[in-house]
Design a protein around this motif. Structure first.
Motif, mmCIF file in Angstrom:
data_model
loop_
_atom_site.group_PDB
_atom_site.id
_atom_site.type_symbol
_atom_site.label_atom_id
_atom_site.label_comp_id
_atom_site.label_asym_id
_atom_site.label_seq_id
_atom_site.Cartn_x
_atom_site.Cartn_y
_atom_site.Cartn_z
ATOM 1 N N SER B 227 0.851 -1.184 0.000
ATOM 2 C CA SER B 227 0.000 0.000 0.000
ATOM 3 C C SER B 227 0.891 1.240 0.000
ATOM 4 O O SER B 227 1.966 1.236 0.607
ATOM 5 C CB SER B 227 -0.878 -0.013 1.257
ATOM 6 O OG SER B 227 -1.480 1.253 1.448
ATOM 7 N N VAL B 229 0.948 5.458 0.706
ATOM 8 C CA VAL B 229 0.240 6.583 1.301
ATOM 9 C C VAL B 229 0.972 7.864 0.913
ATOM 10 O O VAL B 229 2.185 7.965 1.098
ATOM 11 C CB VAL B 229 0.217 6.474 2.843
ATOM 12 C CG1 VAL B 229 -0.596 7.607 3.446
ATOM 13 C CG2 VAL B 229 -0.340 5.114 3.257
ATOM 14 N N ARG B 292 -3.527 5.544 -0.834
ATOM 15 C CA ARG B 292 -4.317 6.508 -0.086
ATOM 16 C C ARG B 292 -3.645 7.870 -0.166
ATOM 17 O O ARG B 292 -2.433 7.969 0.007
ATOM 18 C CB ARG B 292 -4.431 6.091 1.390
ATOM 19 C CG ARG B 292 -5.478 5.007 1.618
ATOM 20 C CD ARG B 292 -5.607 4.684 3.097
ATOM 21 N NE ARG B 292 -4.324 4.308 3.660
ATOM 22 C CZ ARG B 292 -3.856 4.727 4.829
ATOM 23 N NH1 ARG B 292 -4.571 5.545 5.588
ATOM 24 N NH2 ARG B 292 -2.683 4.318 5.274
ATOM 25 N N VAL B 294 -3.671 11.403 1.694
ATOM 26 C CA VAL B 294 -4.160 11.869 3.004
ATOM 27 C C VAL B 294 -3.763 13.322 3.251
ATOM 28 O O VAL B 294 -2.801 13.830 2.668
ATOM 29 C CB VAL B 294 -3.615 10.985 4.156
ATOM 30 C CG1 VAL B 294 -4.090 9.537 3.994
ATOM 31 C CG2 VAL B 294 -2.095 11.044 4.222
ATOM 32 N N PRO B 300 -8.095 10.610 4.921
ATOM 33 C CA PRO B 300 -8.086 10.362 3.475
ATOM 34 C C PRO B 300 -8.830 11.442 2.698
ATOM 35 O O PRO B 300 -9.855 11.954 3.156
ATOM 36 C CB PRO B 300 -8.780 9.010 3.338
ATOM 37 C CG PRO B 300 -9.541 8.818 4.599
ATOM 38 C CD PRO B 300 -8.846 9.599 5.670
ATOM 39 N N SER B 302 -10.819 12.349 -0.721
ATOM 40 C CA SER B 302 -11.517 11.690 -1.828
ATOM 41 C C SER B 302 -10.994 12.287 -3.127
ATOM 42 O O SER B 302 -10.861 13.505 -3.270
ATOM 43 C CB SER B 302 -13.018 11.916 -1.691
ATOM 44 O OG SER B 302 -13.634 11.486 -2.871
#
Lengths: 312, 312
Positions: B227, B229, B292, B294, B300, B302
């Motif tokens: 993942s 971020v 993600r 952030v 987070p 959108s």
């Protein structure tokens, strides 16, 4: 617009000579170190038509033929296929099955020639385009268009005219009448082994027949600075071509000389058993310029349109 | 139609694994022995528009950008450019000067990156297409999309958003108001030196930003099985982007995250002075899946539409 020859001359001048490049723009492929590279595009409505699909042709056929056409440039350089990149452009909304069928055809060619597809690109476009880059390994001697010498014979692998007849039949919606020719159109052979053997046997120049024998021999003659004479009676027509052409109202000799996309190799070399094992003599190289097609008495035959402009 | 990811997975299965190919379909480029190969297409009305010419863009610009976009794939693999093949498709009747101007742009990129055009192809088509094959020399370590590991930082060379802003301005006929951005669009940099330096500095994964940061980071995360971020405040926006975007009624963060065609490198690597010399950290790699974005509090954001579909 200038001629393709003028365009390529100008492109060669724009791009210049590159260091370390043995053979560059204007030949069938480029040679860089031991690598041989070429790229070839097959575009909808230029090289194939959507209307053919299901009426004698499949998308897999189209993909296979596009890839083998690209591999044929390696044959003409006496190189061994090593890998391919496959860039495919598709109209938005095209069914995925079309893409996959084209890819299956490309993959079939890749397996047959030992040149796996190791990368590629997908893009949208207005029409389908299949652009294939081929990477080969140079043989001990690379062949090129230049190098033909007076005294050489002109040699041709295989025979001529079947693909052009098949295209004409597909265009006329009569593919089913000449199914064997259509099969040949979509299963061309890249003459890899013949190119390597010809180079080993001392061939001096080579080109593959993609634009039609008369035109491609003209490219070779020009690059070599010589004249080529072809005896029309010695041209190997595809078996059954005369009858099939008659049934479609076509001239078999025009198909053989100007049809294009035969992907046979045109070679020049002195006579030898090694050459006779892979090709047959169809003419000779002389001092001078240009290509002459002559009858059995040496009288020139007027060719009319002998170049292949695809659907132009 | 399936997603591009699904299509590529299916193409990978059609073409299979090739012996001797270290890195194949689905990465930025293929690695075969010491050679790195990639192909990229720039198509009219997908990647550029005719209506832009003379209104902020030239055909030379279009050719230059197409070639540098292809070279950027070599940067992402930590490869050194060696040569290019340039396949150009043009509508019948197109002025030769269009072809030559595109070729001049490609040649300019070739000189700038030491990758001479050693061959190519010309074809007719309904729209202009510029398909560039790049051949590179693999560095000591090739980078790929897979390899990112939890604990790595996410790094980005350069900044984001300028090309997307320029495209929006060209589409709106307002290129002259943001000329510096339009210049950046047509003079992208393939981050060759940065790719090589990152590999030498122990970078574990890389991709170039062609579809938009969010989407390309998603490709990297998926290939690596981790993942990613990204902290939105750490995103380096192009200088002046906020003001220029405001003047055109656009969201600068959306341009930076989803605009695409930045051709910056996204890298993952532990923190180090060598990485800091060529890129800046914009996030981190964690266990998990997906990307993600952030805010400063870790909440987070959108994204709405964050992928670049060209003009789709």
């Amino acid at each position: 617009m200038g001629s393709e020859r003028e365009r390529i001359a100008r492109l060669r001048s724009i791009h210049g000579e590159a260091e370390g490049v043995a053979i560059g723009i204007g030949d069938d492929a480029a040679v860089l170190g031991g690598s041989v590279l070429s790229v070839d595009a097959a575009i909808e409505d230029v090289h194939f038509r959507r209307a053919w699909i299901g009426r004698g042709a499949s998308w897999r056929d189209v993909g296979r033929r596009a890839a083998i056409a690209a591999l044929s440039d390696l044959a003409a350089m006496a190189a061994r296929p090593r890998a391919m990149l496959s860039a495919i452009a598709l109209p938005r909304g095209e069914e995925d099955e079309v893409l996959f069928a084209i890819a299956e055809g490309v993959a079939e060619a890749a397996r047959a020639y030992g040149a796996p597809v190791i990368g590629g690109n997908l893009s949208a476009a207005r029409e389908i385009g299949i652009t294939t880059t081929v990477l080969g390994e140079a043989g001990p001697t690379s062949l090129r268009r230049a190098g033909a010498a007076p005294g050489d014979l002109v040699w041709l692998t295989g025979d001529l005219g079947a693909p052009a007849l098949a295209v004409a039949a597909l265009e006329a919606g009569r593919a089913s009448e000449v199914a064997a020719f259509v099969r040949r159109l979509f299963h061309p052979r890249a003459r890899i082994a013949e190119g390597l053997a010809a180079a080993a046997a001392g061939a001096r120049a080579a080109i593959d027949v993609s634009d039609g024998l008369a035109r491609d021999l003209g490219h070779l003659a020009e690059a070599s600075g010589i004249s080529a004479v072809v005896e029309i009676a010695s041209l190997p027509l595809a078996p059954g071509l005369a009858d099939a052409a008659a049934s479609l109202g076509l001239d078999p000799v025009a198909l053989a000389l100007g049809g294009g996309e035969d992907y046979e190799l045109l070679l020049t070399a002195p006579d030898s058993p090694a050459l006779r094992a892979i090709a047959r003599p169809i003419g000779r190289i002389e001092q001078g310029r240009g290509v002459r097609i002559v009858d059995a008495n040496g009288a020139p035959i007027s060719l009319g349109r002998t170049g292949h402009d695809h659907f132009g």
